[in-house]
Scaffold this active site. Structure first.
Site, PDB file in Angstrom:
ATOM      1  N   CYS A  96      15.543 -10.070 -11.103  1.00 49.13           N
ATOM      2  CA  CYS A  96      15.113  -9.671  -9.755  1.00 49.13           C
ATOM      3  C   CYS A  96      13.625  -9.333  -9.710  1.00 49.13           C
ATOM      4  CB  CYS A  96      15.935  -8.490  -9.265  1.00 49.13           C
ATOM      5  SG  CYS A  96      17.691  -8.873  -9.242  1.00 49.13           S
ATOM      6  N   HIS A 386      18.729  -9.628  -0.359  1.00 45.80           N
ATOM      7  CA  HIS A 386      18.018  -9.703  -1.641  1.00 45.80           C
ATOM      8  C   HIS A 386      18.306 -11.025  -2.345  1.00 45.80           C
ATOM      9  CE1 HIS A 386      16.612  -8.834  -5.590  1.00 45.80           C
ATOM     10  NE2 HIS A 386      17.748  -8.396  -6.090  1.00 45.80           N
ATOM     11  N   CYS A 416      13.438  -3.048  -9.752  1.00 46.71           N
ATOM     12  CA  CYS A 416      14.326  -3.020 -10.917  1.00 46.71           C
ATOM     13  C   CYS A 416      14.935  -4.407 -11.083  1.00 46.71           C
ATOM     14  CB  CYS A 416      15.421  -1.978 -10.721  1.00 46.71           C
ATOM     15  SG  CYS A 416      16.401  -2.262  -9.235  1.00 46.71           S
TER      16      CYS A 416
HETATM   17  C1  LIG Z   1      18.184  -5.642  -9.798  1.00 46.41           C
HETATM   18  C2  LIG Z   1      19.039  -5.918  -8.605  1.00 46.41           C
HETATM   19  O1  LIG Z   1      18.556  -6.155  -7.535  1.00 46.41           O
HETATM   20  S1  LIG Z   1      20.702  -5.796  -8.850  1.00 46.41           S
HETATM   21  C3  LIG Z   1      21.429  -6.255  -7.329  1.00 46.41           C
HETATM   22  C4  LIG Z   1      21.902  -7.650  -7.383  1.00 46.41           C
HETATM   23  N1  LIG Z   1      22.751  -7.911  -6.224  1.00 46.41           N
HETATM   24  C5  LIG Z   1      24.055  -7.672  -6.240  1.00 46.41           C
HETATM   25  O2  LIG Z   1      24.609  -7.229  -7.223  1.00 46.41           O
HETATM   26  C6  LIG Z   1      24.803  -7.984  -4.974  1.00 46.41           C
HETATM   27  C7  LIG Z   1      25.845  -6.970  -4.750  1.00 46.41           C
HETATM   28  N2  LIG Z   1      26.588  -7.239  -3.530  1.00 46.41           N
HETATM   29  C8  LIG Z   1      27.769  -7.882  -3.513  1.00 46.41           C
HETATM   30  O3  LIG Z   1      28.237  -8.419  -4.513  1.00 46.41           O
HETATM   31  C9  LIG Z   1      28.536  -7.901  -2.223  1.00 46.41           C
HETATM   32  O4  LIG Z   1      27.649  -7.888  -1.142  1.00 46.41           O
HETATM   33  C10 LIG Z   1      29.498  -6.668  -2.108  1.00 46.41           C
HETATM   34  C11 LIG Z   1      30.549  -6.767  -3.218  1.00 46.41           C
HETATM   35  C12 LIG Z   1      28.748  -5.356  -2.236  1.00 46.41           C
HETATM   36  C13 LIG Z   1      30.167  -6.659  -0.742  1.00 46.41           C
HETATM   37  O5  LIG Z   1      30.742  -7.886  -0.509  1.00 46.41           O
HETATM   38  P1  LIG Z   1      31.699  -8.130   0.740  1.00 46.41           P
HETATM   39  O6  LIG Z   1      32.878  -7.246   0.653  1.00 46.41           O
HETATM   40  O7  LIG Z   1      31.904  -9.595   0.830  1.00 46.41           O
HETATM   41  O8  LIG Z   1      30.789  -7.624   1.941  1.00 46.41           O
HETATM   42  P2  LIG Z   1      30.939  -7.840   3.467  1.00 46.41           P
HETATM   43  O9  LIG Z   1      29.685  -8.361   4.004  1.00 46.41           O
HETATM   44  O10 LIG Z   1      32.205  -8.597   3.794  1.00 46.41           O
HETATM   45  O11 LIG Z   1      31.077  -6.356   3.985  1.00 46.41           O
HETATM   46  C14 LIG Z   1      32.286  -5.627   3.858  1.00 46.41           C
HETATM   47  C15 LIG Z   1      32.482  -4.843   5.137  1.00 46.41           C
HETATM   48  O12 LIG Z   1      31.413  -3.921   5.282  1.00 46.41           O
HETATM   49  C16 LIG Z   1      30.822  -4.077   6.559  1.00 46.41           C
HETATM   50  N3  LIG Z   1      29.390  -3.797   6.430  1.00 46.41           N
HETATM   51  C17 LIG Z   1      28.535  -4.299   5.505  1.00 46.41           C
HETATM   52  N4  LIG Z   1      27.311  -3.820   5.715  1.00 46.41           N
HETATM   53  C18 LIG Z   1      27.382  -2.995   6.773  1.00 46.41           C
HETATM   54  C19 LIG Z   1      26.431  -2.219   7.464  1.00 46.41           C
HETATM   55  N5  LIG Z   1      25.165  -2.183   7.074  1.00 46.41           N
HETATM   56  N6  LIG Z   1      26.829  -1.504   8.520  1.00 46.41           N
HETATM   57  C20 LIG Z   1      28.136  -1.520   8.922  1.00 46.41           C
HETATM   58  N7  LIG Z   1      29.090  -2.248   8.296  1.00 46.41           N
HETATM   59  C21 LIG Z   1      28.711  -2.981   7.234  1.00 46.41           C
HETATM   60  C22 LIG Z   1      31.098  -5.517   6.932  1.00 46.41           C
HETATM   61  O13 LIG Z   1      31.063  -5.710   8.320  1.00 46.41           O
HETATM   62  C23 LIG Z   1      32.465  -5.724   6.382  1.00 46.41           C
HETATM   63  O14 LIG Z   1      33.393  -5.165   7.295  1.00 46.41           O
HETATM   64  P3  LIG Z   1      34.788  -5.909   7.601  1.00 46.41           P
HETATM   65  O15 LIG Z   1      35.513  -5.917   6.284  1.00 46.41           O
HETATM   66  O16 LIG Z   1      35.397  -5.063   8.642  1.00 46.41           O
HETATM   67  O17 LIG Z   1      34.414  -7.291   8.034  1.00 46.41           O
END
Ligand SMILES: CC(=O)SCCNC(=O)CCNC(=O)[C@H](O)C(C)(C)COP(=O)(O)OP(=O)(O)OC[C@H]1O[C@@H](n2cnc3c(N)ncnc32)[C@H](O)[C@@H]1OP(=O)(O)O
Length: 429
Positions: A96, A386, A416
């Site tokens: 990242c 991201h 990070c």
């Molecule tokens: C060094 C680095 O940068 S490390 C980071 C690297 N990146 C990562 O690891 C990515 C991590 N993220 C992920 O893997 C995924 O996004 C997860 C597992 C966190 C979530 O995945 P999903 O469950 O598919 O997320 P999804 O978008 O469907 O959201 C789940 C629920 O939360 C809700 N939601 C998400 N964000 C928001 C928000 N900001 N406000 C309100 N509701 C929200 C969605 O509407 C959804 O609701 P629903 O189930 O009623 O439809």
């Protein structure tokens, strides 16, 4: 006889940036490749700064997830862009931290006089992740390719079993621990006692700030519409603390504090930044928004030690501050990449902690608190999304523009990265 010359360190100007809006994984960019997206971000920069046919000193960029056909993604993107094909290009990979590391790599070349201009950036897509065939099938296919007779080929084809068709999918996990980034961050959140409320507050602020920045036109000259998307798709201007509080934990078990709302989503996107010497910018009638003055990387032993996977910036920043003769409070803006709200808060807490300062940093006193109103003032990764390698370029371009708008000042960038690494930098006007 030629006169020997010593390399002079030259100032590195940030001229400006460009990116395509970031899209949610498997959304509008699901059929776009890394090359498509990075070329679009490059060409947006080319038209913004009238660089058509220009030979740039170097283009450095990368992607965290790459198909083998993209062995030199940056070069292929240059060849597909409106830049001169005589522009050299190299690929960078620091998870990242890739986008910021690409900026730093070319900045060093500019500073040392090797090149006068450069474009740095990054791109990633989790929609077009490189799926690989499994090892057994690969072996059969390689043998099939070398087989001389039809009989040999048929014998090999007969060895293929239904199980061979299951592809190898890249996992968003650390190979040495098997834990995902989120699972690692949840462990760190526990160690630093980061509350759900504080995480949701940070996430809501990120959305509010990014929405306000779009509304006031801040991104009008930083974001080029792509495939009908004009704003970051993940942005939810109505994302309140109350709504976020209702989401179920996704990491750290049923009592965990991390949710889909206070974690970054999987995202597709690309970003670019134009850097140059002051002379090059002037000769091309282009502005200098800010200067890149310091950078620092660090890594932590999250495998054997007690360090959090995403805590390396907590080490890089104090080293950089010492070299720069600055304190943590000497900044007008703090751009801390929001991989997860909990990781931003854990980093801030570490800088405030006397024991961390003494035992981990070898300092007499902690770095102290920051003025939170100066943190990610135009939103960050929780709201924008991201696309791993594209985040550094987004941040550098945003901060340079912020400093230029203010007319003076200094900003800190902290990113990070997977693998326990951190990439940090200082921009000054
Ligand atoms: C060094 C680095 O940068 S490390 C980071 C690297 N990146 C990562 O690891 C990515 C991590 N993220 C992920 O893997 C995924 O996004 C997860 C597992 C966190 C979530 O995945 P999903 O469950 O598919 O997320 P999804 O978008 O469907 O959201 C789940 C629920 O939360 C809700 N939601 C998400 N964000 C928001 C928000 N900001 N406000 C309100 N509701 C929200 C969605 O509407 C959804 O609701 P629903 O189930 O009623 O439809």
């Amino acid at each position: 006889m030629a006169t020997r010359k010593s390399p002079a360190v030259r100032k590195v100007a940030i001229v400006g940036g460009n990116r395509i809006p970031f899209a949610r994984s498997n959304g509008p960019y699901s059929r776009a490749s890394n090359q498509d997206m990075f070329t679009a971000a490059l060409d947006g920069l080319v038209s913004r700064f009238s660089l058509q046919g220009e030979v740039i000193g170097e283009v450095a960029a990368g992607a965290v997830l790459k198909h083998s056909k993209d062995f030199n993604l940056a070069r292929e993107s240059v060849l597909g862009s409106k830049l001169s094909p005589a522009t050299p290009a190299s690929d960078v990979q620091m998870a990242c931290g890739t986008g910021l590391q690409a900026v730093i790599n070319v900045a060093h070349k500019i500073a040392l006089g090797e090149i006068d201009s450069a474009i740095a950036g990054g791109v990633d897509t989790t929609s077009d992740a490189p799926l690989a065939v499994n090892a057994d099938l690969r072996q059969i296919l390689v043998q099939l390719n070398a087989a001389k007779t039809l009989a040999d080929r048929l014998k090999l084809v007969a060895k293929i079993r239904p199980g061979h068709i299951v592809p190898e999918i890249p996992r968003n996990a650390e190979p040495r621990t098997g834990l995902s980034m989120g699972e690692h961050a949840a462990l760190t959140a526990k160690v630093w006692d980061i509350t759900r409320e504080a995480q949701d507050e940070l996430a809501a602020t990120s959305h509010r700030n990014l929405a306000a920045a779009y509304d006031r036109g801040f991104f009008d000259d930083l974001v080029t519409p792509f495939l009908k998307l004009t704003r970051d798709q993940n942005l939810r201007p109505d994302s309140s603390v109350e709504k976020l509080a209702k989401l179920k934990p996704v990491y750290g078990g049923p009592d965990g504090t991390m949710t889909a709302g206070n974690s970054t989503p999987l995202t597709d996107g690309a970003s670019t930044v134009l850097l140059a010497t002051e002379q090059w910018a002037k000769a091309h009638n282009l502005p200098v928004l800010a200067y890149l003055t310091f950078s620092q990387t660090a890594a932590v032993d999250y495998v054997h030690g007690d360090e959090g996977l995403l805590m390396a910036p907590a080490y890089a920043v104090p080293r950089m501050l010492e070299r720069a003769g600055l304190t943590l409070q000497d900044f007008d803006f703090y751009e801390i990449h929001e991989a997860f709200a909990s990781q931003v808060l854990a980093t801030l807490k570490a800088w405030e902690d006397p024991a961390f300062a003494k035992e981990k940093l070898g300092l007499d006193a902690p770095l102290g608190s920051i003025d939170r109103t100066k943190l990610n003032v135009n939103g960050s990764s929780l709201a924008a999304g991201h696309p791993f390698a594209a985040t550094g370029g987004r941040i550098v371009a945003t901060l340079a523009k912020l400093l230029n708008e203010k007319g003076s000042g200094r900003g800190l960038i902290s990113i990070c990265a997977a693998g326990g690494q951190g990439v940090t930098a200082i921009l000054e006007k």
